[in-house]
Write an enzyme that holds these catalytic residues in place. Structure first.
Site, PDB file in Angstrom:
ATOM      1  CE1 TYR A  72      21.045 -26.098   8.095  1.00  0.00           C
ATOM      2  CE2 TYR A  72      22.143 -25.775   6.071  1.00  0.00           C
ATOM      3  CZ  TYR A  72      21.486 -25.147   6.950  1.00  0.00           C
ATOM      4  OH  TYR A  72      21.091 -23.989   6.827  1.00  0.00           O
ATOM      5  CG  PHE A 124      -2.978 -20.819  -8.364  1.00  0.00           C
ATOM      6  CD1 PHE A 124      -4.009 -21.465  -8.261  1.00  0.00           C
ATOM      7  CD2 PHE A 124      -2.263 -20.679  -7.203  1.00  0.00           C
ATOM      8  CE1 PHE A 124      -4.424 -22.070  -7.080  1.00  0.00           C
ATOM      9  CE2 PHE A 124      -2.657 -21.295  -6.151  1.00  0.00           C
ATOM     10  CZ  PHE A 124      -3.751 -22.000  -5.780  1.00  0.00           C
ATOM     11  CG  ASP A 125      -5.070 -18.164  -5.211  1.00  0.00           C
ATOM     12  OD1 ASP A 125      -3.894 -19.013  -5.597  1.00  0.00           O
ATOM     13  OD2 ASP A 125      -5.757 -18.399  -4.396  1.00  0.00           O
ATOM     14  CG  ASP A 215       1.891 -22.211 -11.581  1.00  0.00           C
ATOM     15  OD1 ASP A 215       2.170 -23.079 -10.858  1.00  0.00           O
ATOM     16  OD2 ASP A 215       1.075 -21.384 -11.314  1.00  0.00           O
ATOM     17  CB  ALA A 217       0.401 -27.341  -9.177  1.00  0.00           C
ATOM     18  CE  LYS A 258      -2.147 -27.248  -5.115  1.00  0.00           C
ATOM     19  NZ  LYS A 258      -1.548 -26.099  -5.897  1.00  0.00           N
ATOM     20  CG  HIS A 450      -8.975 -16.419  -1.329  1.00  0.00           C
ATOM     21  ND1 HIS A 450      -8.216 -15.511  -1.713  1.00  0.00           N
ATOM     22  CD2 HIS A 450      -8.451 -17.606  -1.219  1.00  0.00           C
ATOM     23  CE1 HIS A 450      -7.009 -16.154  -2.197  1.00  0.00           C
ATOM     24  NE2 HIS A 450      -7.013 -17.232  -1.946  1.00  0.00           N
TER      25      HIS A 450
HETATM   26  C1  LIG Z   1      -1.346 -24.957  -5.762  1.00  0.00           C
HETATM   27  C2  LIG Z   1      -0.782 -23.930  -6.502  1.00  0.00           C
HETATM   28  C3  LIG Z   1       0.066 -23.154  -6.628  1.00  0.00           C
HETATM   29  C4  LIG Z   1       0.896 -22.752  -5.149  1.00  0.00           C
HETATM   30  O1  LIG Z   1       1.048 -23.828  -4.609  1.00  0.00           O
HETATM   31  P1  LIG Z   1       1.093 -24.154  -2.918  1.00  0.00           P
HETATM   32  O2  LIG Z   1       2.041 -25.277  -2.732  1.00  0.00           O
HETATM   33  O3  LIG Z   1      -0.353 -24.002  -2.458  1.00  0.00           O
HETATM   34  O4  LIG Z   1       2.130 -22.891  -2.500  1.00  0.00           O
HETATM   35  C5  LIG Z   1       0.637 -22.475  -7.740  1.00  0.00           C
HETATM   36  N1  LIG Z   1       0.155 -22.652  -8.891  1.00  0.00           N
HETATM   37  C6  LIG Z   1      -1.078 -23.788  -9.242  1.00  0.00           C
HETATM   38  C7  LIG Z   1      -1.401 -23.767 -10.355  1.00  0.00           C
HETATM   39  C8  LIG Z   1      -1.334 -24.214  -8.008  1.00  0.00           C
HETATM   40  O5  LIG Z   1      -2.411 -25.143  -8.212  1.00  0.00           O
END
Ligand SMILES: *Cc1c(COP(=O)(O)O)cnc(C)c1O
Length: 458
Positions: A72, A124-125, A215, A217, A258, A450
């Site tokens: 843990y 990003f969304d 951000d 990913a 990613k 979506h």
């Molecule tokens: C996928 C993604 C996110 C969100 O991540 P999740 O692992 O899907 O929650 C945030 N920003 C970008 C640029 C992404 O590609």
């Protein structure tokens, strides 16, 4: 004879997939209310819904999974992840989270307040969702070139410095918690941001005393494009470029699904101890204790290895060449997409492929459904449905681009699958005169519609 290129891996484990009939697909997509998220995976032949968490892990990653420490508190897997983040990205502090949006939720709980303004490049969304959910506003400062799909520009993810400075001048700094740079810029087509732009945004941010968030990913794909396209980086390794990129960030959120090539996981990293402590409180509340934050030990181990593999040139070269291969087939068939091809996906320009469907009837979604009916390929709409309604007026927001994303999972499909995808799109393109109507929404959620939207054929 010149020896052709071949993938930098061989296959050790396989998963069978099955082709379906046109009749089956007609039935299934209707049952799914014409939402591609509603399909079962065994109803899909080639799944390009996302490259998120859908990649194939390496033998090294699977081996690391067996060594996962499920304690843990203070597990060795946590320290493996900490070491990888420090070595590859250069951050001293980090918090594991179960995925990228969880990292946003935790960090933004500290930083984002009502009425705040968050400038960035096509957020990003989920990022935008977490900003708007807190009654703050995301302001898109991406360069205008990103809105012309046919224009070749090496760094269409770049931030327009004039647009950014206008925002920084207009609002007091207390109202701007950070600048959010998405690398690569998913929403504008997986387009990279140049090192120069990262540097210039950082300089501007310092001038106005505002922190910079990456951000992150697809940060490794971004580094690959810097190596390939930006002067002075040809001879640097991906890891050298990554280290330089992150010098221009004060903090980062990461969806490890990613470029860290794991099926689940994410994290926050930062340089500021105070911020780390404040975020840790929310992490404990929402995700889990500081040393696991919603991840199992085995997954943290796989992530640590994935960060290393994901920033190796040979891996990235194989991956991005595959995307480029698909793009070259689409060129051959005259199908328009966001140019040049991005790192993780092809973004087909739906308005140029289905010319007879009006914007009110969701042409990109219509194209996605036709592609599924054609051969069982699942893609995703990056258009009006995704853009959602304006939070104030509740009117549909029509983005400049109406795109259909074909996301390529990492190390998962072969170029024969790419051939099937290209041929299927060609067939849809050739019968576009018969596709004159699109869809109507019959149900939608108040935010991020979506995922669960239900549609009816017109
Ligand atoms: C996928 C993604 C996110 C969100 O991540 P999740 O692992 O899907 O929650 C945030 N920003 C970008 C640029 C992404 O590609």
């Amino acid at each position: 004879m010149k020896i052709p290129y071949a993938e930098s891996f061989k296959i050790k484990m396989v998963e069978p997939i099955r082709r379906s009939t046109h009749e089956e697909r007609e039935k299934w997509i209707k049952e799914a209310k014409y939402n591609l998220f509603g399909l079962r995976s065994d109803q899909v032949f080639i799944d390009l819904l996302t490259d998120s968490g859908s990649g194939a892990m390496s033998d090294r990653q699977w081996a690391a999974i067996m060594l996962g420490d499920e304690s843990y508190a203070g597990s060795s897997s946590y320290f493996n992840m900490k070491k990888a983040i420090k070595a590859i990205l250069g951050f001293d502090y980090f918090l594991p989270t179960h995925q990228g949006r969880a990292a946003e939720n935790v960090l933004f709980s500290v930083l984002v307040k009502p009425e705040n303004i968050v400038p960035g490049n096509s957020h990003f969304d989920t990022t935008k969702g977490h900003i708007e959910f807190r009654k703050a506003r995301a302001v898109d400062c991406t360069i205008d070139e990103a809105n012309n799909t046919q224009l070749e520009h090496p760094f269409k993810g770049n931030i327009d410095l004039d647009k950014l400075e206008t925002v920084l001048r207009t609002y007091p700094k207390e109202q701007i918690p950070f600048i959010c740079i998405t690398v690569t810029c998913n929403t504008s087509g997986g387009q990279p941001v140049s090192m120069q732009n990262l540097k210039e945004v950082n300089t501007l941010a310092k001038k106005y005393d505002i922190p910079v968030l990456f951000d992150s990913a697809r940060f490794a794909e971004n580094a690959y494009f810097i190596k390939k396209r930006e002067k002075g980086y040809e001879d640097k390794t991906i890891k050298e470029i990554v280290r330089e990129m992150f010098q221009y960030a004060d903090m980062m959120t990461m969806s490890s699904k990613k470029d860290a090539i794991v099926n689940i996981g994410g994290f926050i990293a930062c340089r500021n101890e105070q911020l780390f402590k404040e975020a840790a409180t929310f992490n404990i509340m929402f995700e889990g204790y500081i040393t696991y934050g919603g991840m199992s030990g085995r997954d943290m181990n796989a992530l640590a290895v994935g960060l290393d593999e994901g920033t190796e040139f040979d891996y990235l070269d194989t991956r991005i060449r595959q995307v480029a291969y698909l793009a070259s087939k689409l060129d051959e068939y005259g199908i328009a997409y966001q140019r040049p091809a991005g790192g993780h996906a092809i973004f087909v320009d739906a308005l140029k492929v289905l010319r007879n469907v009006s914007r009110e009837e969701f042409p990109a979604q219509t194209l996605g459904i036709e592609l599924y009916l054609e051969s069982g390929i699942r893609s995703v709409e990056i258009g009006t449905i995704l853009a959602d309604r304006d939070p104030v007026t509740r009117e549909n927001r029509y983005p400049q681009l109406e795109l259909l994303r074909l996301a390529i999972p990492r190390r998962t499909y072969t170029n024969s699958h790419m051939d099937v995808i290209a041929a299927s799109l060609k067939n849809v393109y050739e019968r576009q005169d018969k596709i004159t109507r699109g869809f109507r929404i019959i149900y939608e959620a108040p935010i991020m519609r979506h995922f669960t939207v239900e549609l009816e054929r017109l």
